[in-house]
Scaffold this motif. Structure first.
Motif, mmCIF file in Angstrom:
data_model
loop_
_atom_site.group_PDB
_atom_site.id
_atom_site.type_symbol
_atom_site.label_atom_id
_atom_site.label_comp_id
_atom_site.label_asym_id
_atom_site.label_seq_id
_atom_site.Cartn_x
_atom_site.Cartn_y
_atom_site.Cartn_z
ATOM 1 N N MET A 116 -7.058 7.822 6.446
ATOM 2 C CA MET A 116 -7.586 7.045 5.323
ATOM 3 C C MET A 116 -6.629 5.913 4.933
ATOM 4 N N ILE A 117 -5.322 6.129 5.120
ATOM 5 C CA ILE A 117 -4.365 5.081 4.742
ATOM 6 C C ILE A 117 -4.571 3.818 5.566
ATOM 7 N N TYR A 118 -5.018 3.973 6.808
ATOM 8 C CA TYR A 118 -5.276 2.798 7.650
ATOM 9 C C TYR A 118 -6.375 1.943 7.041
ATOM 10 N N TRP A 119 -7.418 2.571 6.572
ATOM 11 C CA TRP A 119 -8.534 1.817 6.000
ATOM 12 C C TRP A 119 -8.146 1.187 4.663
ATOM 13 N N LYS A 120 -7.255 1.847 3.927
ATOM 14 C CA LYS A 120 -6.744 1.209 2.705
ATOM 15 C C LYS A 120 -5.940 -0.056 3.034
ATOM 16 N N ILE A 121 -5.108 0.056 4.071
ATOM 17 C CA ILE A 121 -4.321 -1.110 4.469
ATOM 18 C C ILE A 121 -5.234 -2.233 4.969
ATOM 19 N N SER A 155 0.917 3.996 -2.922
ATOM 20 C CA SER A 155 0.427 5.339 -2.606
ATOM 21 C C SER A 155 1.477 6.413 -2.852
ATOM 22 N N VAL A 168 0.843 -1.207 0.000
ATOM 23 C CA VAL A 168 0.000 0.000 0.000
ATOM 24 C C VAL A 168 0.874 1.251 0.000
ATOM 25 N N THR A 194 -8.322 -2.757 4.125
ATOM 26 C CA THR A 194 -8.991 -3.333 2.952
ATOM 27 C C THR A 194 -8.056 -4.259 2.193
ATOM 28 N N GLY A 195 -6.806 -3.841 2.050
ATOM 29 C CA GLY A 195 -5.823 -4.692 1.378
ATOM 30 C C GLY A 195 -5.604 -5.997 2.126
#
Length: 1001
Positions: A904-909, A846, A842, A911-912
């Motif tokens: 937001m990066i936490y939620w991307k991680i 990013s 991620v 989700t990944g």
């Protein structure tokens, strides 16, 4: 010296000093035949006067114990007169030889096994044994004046046979000769009479305090019960079978076999000791086709088959007349009630020595196993266990090599890891305290060494190794089914099913005592009625599994207690060292917690293993297979939670819900544990090594060291006469059944512990080896020794088990299949949540930073020290004036509009991570499904061979029946013709008689 003196001095080796001196003086004049025992009518008349030689009780106990020391050699009667040898053996030799040669009484002072534990007088017990021997022995008539036989000849002749030296001892019953209870004696007589009605041949041995009943099964009995039990035996060669065998063998077999034998000649079996057997077609035994069977084949009624037939007969005989119910049925009930002390089969000295030398020998660790000979000796069930363990060990070789390569990859690329490099080069990053009050701030570069070690198991090869482990586990299970199918067919067990298995005697007795089932059995003659589940079986099963759940909860509570201990250690000043030292954080705390965890696990395991047997006995398990499966499931479910729960905690829970410095999540007032500076994966690795290696060490101690210490302590007790009663005195081993009597009993579920140990190990390497790629290598090294230790234990320490048929390893294969499926999900979650793989992907996607130069700063959040809930007590710390510290988490900075909230990066991680789990599991499941489809349970070549063998067998039987019918028809015609000729001759004679009568008139 005359013959009477020769007999006297050669048989009686127990002398006081004066008699020994006189004997030694006379001995000089004896001829070369002085070891030969002669008897005559004159001997029988004058032996009674020779009563001066006695066996001292203390010496008897001391010398009897020598027979069990390594290197002991049983001596002849002559050696004792010269000051050497074992006195008790010579006394037994004198008694048995006198009986063999027709003597109906011995000198007064000759005996064996004197009692020394309660202050008995010298020789008192010996005279009693002698009198008992003479009273129960039959007189042999002497027609010849001299019948010479040496002790060595007699011992060799009767070592494992009846006294006639011809009939083999197939089974032995033992009971206390001093048991004077009339009810016990009557039950033994009835039981033995029923055995003789079945055709078994019995012979009593009443030489020592324990009396033995030797059992021999003639071929008529074996034939009858082999047909009942549907035992398959090899046939004589059938025309056309060689073509089937040649076509079933691989086309490249000859070349490939020669190449493999030349490359791996050092691991091959000794073909002189274990010759390779030719393939044969097997058929269920039937006395109608007796001419078709190859009675000379080694597999035709081997030892294990004979013992299983006799054991089946012993389990079905009653011991009460007029009350023949299931409650007074079988030898197990007699042993349980103390009427017999034990019932067992005998080891075979020649086969046992050969197996001890070539198989049960650690120096032969690299050699293949003689599976055919193991099957003949122990039965198919034990042979399948060793075949599975050997196959599992061999399959560990490739994955161990791959795991070692992955581990070495971490060493080779050690310096190229950007995260550990940034940590080691960083000198200004200050980390927040790891506990509330007593801990100080610390610098990030203090974790330089631990971060490098963490890279060894968390690198680019981690996912590759996880994928390889998932493929390996399925490949191993599928190829085992394929391999075992070939073994089972070779042993003539194809098509064997447990549905025809006889009910357990304990189950029948339980039914007979049930008031609810009494009405179903009375007056109907049905001994095995249908037992309804909801009205009868439900309550015992529910109670049994409820107690299992209770112990699982106790195990979870124990693990939770260890976790709270670790939290308390974090929160208080450690007694093991400075809280701020990296040694304490990385090594001491995880290791001490792991050792405590291992101790708790082992204690719970010990208690529950014994409880599980009682719980299973409470249930209604009809057959031995159902009993074993029920016991296995209850034990393994508990062991799964007991051994794996702490590892699951570290892998999936620890450090995941800690909170942040301004708002820590607490349990019982303690802060939750954070991952060590080396990372949670490194701590999982340490915990795995401690529990896995510790369990293997504990099992080795329990299996080998404890039996060895027990035997050593008993030797000291017998040598020094420390036993409390006469019953504790060990028997003098002068033949096979007295030697085996002193061994440990072999229980029906003795293999259960061995299977459980290996399947738990299989769970370690499939579920968690991702955290330690060397785990398969540790398992491989352990199993190489485990195979030989198990073999040594079964051959040296245990009585020979009754051979049992089996077509597979039972429920254990299903358990390993379930573990394999769980391992896929476990690996996916460990990779997703305990490694840096997903955050790295991620971050790179990013920021475009493919070199991960800023990744370390990306994973650290900022915290304002003014926002602490509890300000740390820093005292004289150099970090007193620090206003900002870092911690490992994805949260907003304190200056953000939403301080300490999730970015937001936490939620991307996240989700990944979830997407990776779904994709990984689907890919692995698809690959595993393809492997299961591509590798059938039975190879096509073997399946084709089975079909062709069945066709050839049917044609052969049809041809045999046709010839037999033609022979019967010809015989019938011949008989009819003979009768017709006889009747016509009679009519002619009658006719001639009538004519003569007419002419006379």
């Amino acid at each position: 010296m005359d013959e009477r003196e020769s007999l006297y001095f050669d048989t009686i080796s127990l002398a006081d000093s004066e008699a020994a001196a006189a004997a030694a003086a006379h001995r000089k004049s004896l001829s070369q035949s002085r070891n030969t025992i002669y008897h005559s009518a004159v001997d029988l008349a004058n032996d009674e006067t020779r009563n001066s030689l006695r066996l001292g009780s203390g010496a008897a106990a001391e010398h009897a114990s020598l027979a069990w020391q390594p290197g002991y050699r049983q001596s002849t009667a002559l050696e004792h007169l010269n000051g050497g040898g074992d006195q008790t053996d010579a006394a037994i030799a004198a008694q048995m030889l006198a009986l063999h040669n027709g003597r109906n009484h011995l000198p007064t002072g000759i005996g064996v096994g004197g009692h020394t534990g309660a202050g008995a007088g010298a020789g008192g017990g010996d005279d009693e044994v002698s009198r008992r021997l003479l009273r129960n022995s039959s007189t042999v008539s002497n027609k010849d004046k001299k019948l010479p036989i040496t002790y060595s000849q007699w011992k060799l002749r009767t070592y494992r046979r009846f006294d006639d030296g011809k009939r083999s001892v197939d089974f032995v019953l033992a009971y206390n000769g001093e048991d004077q209870v009339e009810d016990h004696r009557r039950k033994r007589e009835i039981f033995e009479a029923n055995l003789q009605r079945e055709g078994l041949q019995l012979e009593h041995n009443k030489v020592q305090r324990v009396h033995f009943i030797k059992i021999h099964a003639p071929f008529e009995v074996l034939y009858r019960y082999a047909e009942i039990l549907k035992i398959k035996v090899p046939l004589k060669p059938i025309p056309g079978q060689d073509q089937i065998f040649d076509e079933a063998a691989p086309a490249f077999k000859s070349c490939f076999t020669r190449m493999c034998r030349s490359l791996f000649s050092s691991v091959q079996l000794n073909t002189e000791l274990f010759p390779e057997r030719e393939p044969r077609i097997h058929l269920e035994f039937s006395r109608n086709y007796l001419e078709l069977y190859d009675t000379e084949h080694p597999n035709f009624f081997d030892d294990s088959t004979r013992y299983s037939i006799i054991n089946f007969i012993l389990q079905r005989q009653h011991f009460l007349e007029g009350e023949e119910t299931v409650d007074n049925l079988g030898v197990e009930k007699l042993v349980q009630d103390g009427i017999y002390t034990c019932a067992y089969t005998l080891h075979d000295k020649a086969d046992r020595d050969r197996l001890l030398k070539e198989w049960a020998n650690i120096s032969k660790w690299k050699n293949l196993q003689p599976l055919d000979q193991i099957k003949d000796y122990f039965g198919a069930k034990v042979a399948l266990y060793f075949a599975w363990l050997g196959f599992y060990t061999q399959m560990l070789i490739p994955i161990s090599i791959f795991g070692l390569l992955c581990f070495l990859y971490g060493f080779v690329t050690w310096s190229s890891d950007p995260i550990s490099r940034d940590i080691c080069e960083d000198s200004g990053t200050i980390m927040c305290p790891q506990c509330d009050r007593s801990c100080d701030y610390w610098r990030l570069n203090e974790t330089c060494t631990s971060s490098k070690f963490n890279y060894l198991i968390d690198n680019n090869m981690t996912v590759v190794f996880a994928l390889a482990m998932a493929i390996w586990s399925v490949t191993y299970l599928e190829f085992w089914k394929r391999y075992s199918a070939g073994l089972v067919h070779r042993w003539g067990l194809t098509g064997f099913t447990h549905h025809v298995e006889h009910p357990r005697s304990q189950y029948l007795a339980k039914i007979s005592r049930s008031k609810r089932l009494a009405g179903n059995t009375q007056g109907t003659g049905i001994l095995d009625p249908d037992v309804p589940f909801w009205s009868i079986k439900f309550l015992p099963n529910f109670t049994s599994y409820s107690i299992m759940v209770l112990f699982i909860c106790i195990s979870v509570i124990a693990i939770a207690g260890i976790i709270i201990y670790r939290m308390a250690q974090r929160a208080s000043h450690s007694i093991l060292g400075s809280e701020n030292s990296m040694t304490f954080k990385v090594m001491i705390l995880p290791m001490t917690a792991g050792i405590i965890d291992l101790i708790v696990i082992s204690l719970l395991d010990l208690v529950y293993s014994k409880l599980a047997v009682h719980l299973t006995n409470y249930e209604y398990c009809r057959t031995q297979t159902e009993y074993d499966e029920s016991l296995t499931i209850k034990n393994y479910v508990f062991q799964f939670v007991n051994y794996y729960s702490s590892l699951f905690y570290i892998a999936f829970l620890k450090g995941k819900f800690v909170g942040y410095p301004a708002k820590y999540n607490r349990v019982l007032g303690f802060r939750q544990e954070e991952c060590n500076p080396g990372g949670c994966l490194m701590e999982l690795c340490m915990q795995l090594v401690i529990i896995m290696a510790g369990k293997q060490a504990v099992n080795a101690i329990v299996e080998m060291l404890i039996p060895y210490l027990q035997r050593t302590i008993k030797e000291m007790i017998y040598r020094h006469g420390w036993y409390k009663s006469h019953k504790e005195q060990r028997l003098v081993p002068y033949n096979q059944f007295t030697e085996d009597y002193n061994l440990l009993p072999a229980e029906n579920n003795s293999l259960y512990v061995e299977y459980l140990e290996m399947v738990v190990q299989f769970g370690f390497i499939t579920l968690f080896s991702l955290a330690f790629p060397l785990a398969p290598l540790l398992a491989l090294l352990n199993n190489v020794i485990e195979v030989r230790l198990d073999a040594i234990k079964m051959l040296r320490f245990l009585r020979r088990p009754v051979g049992m048929r089996a077509r597979d390893i039972g429920v254990w294969h299903n358990i390993m299949t379930v573990v394999t499926r769980i391992a896929v999900a476990s690996s996916a979650m460990i990779i997703a949540f305990s490694t840096n793989l997903i955050p790295k992907i991620v971050y790179a996607a990013s920021t475009g930073d493919r070199e991960l130069n800023g990744y370390l700063n990306f994973t650290l959040a900022y915290f304002n020290t003014k926002d602490f809930q509890l300000q740390p007590l820093l005292g004289g710390s150099q970090f007193v004036n620090e206003t900002e510290c870092r911690y490992t988490e994805f949260r907003n900075a304190p200056t953000d509009d939403h301080p300490y909230k999730r970015p937001m990066i936490y939620w991307k991680i996240l989700t990944g991570r979830l997407a990776f789990i779904v994709i990984y599991q689907n890919i692995i499941n698809m690959l595993q499904g393809v492997l299961r489809w591509a590798v059938p349970d039975v190879s096509g070549r073997l399946l084709k061979r089975i079909k062709r063998e069945n066709f050839l067998l049917r044609e052969h039987i049809i041809e045999y029946e046709k010839q037999h019918a033609m022979l019967q028809a010809q015989t019938a015609v011949h008989i009819q013709q003979t009768k017709s000729q006889e009747s016509s001759g009679l009519r002619q004679r009658h006719g001639a008689g009538d004519e003569d009568a007419t002419s006379f008139v």
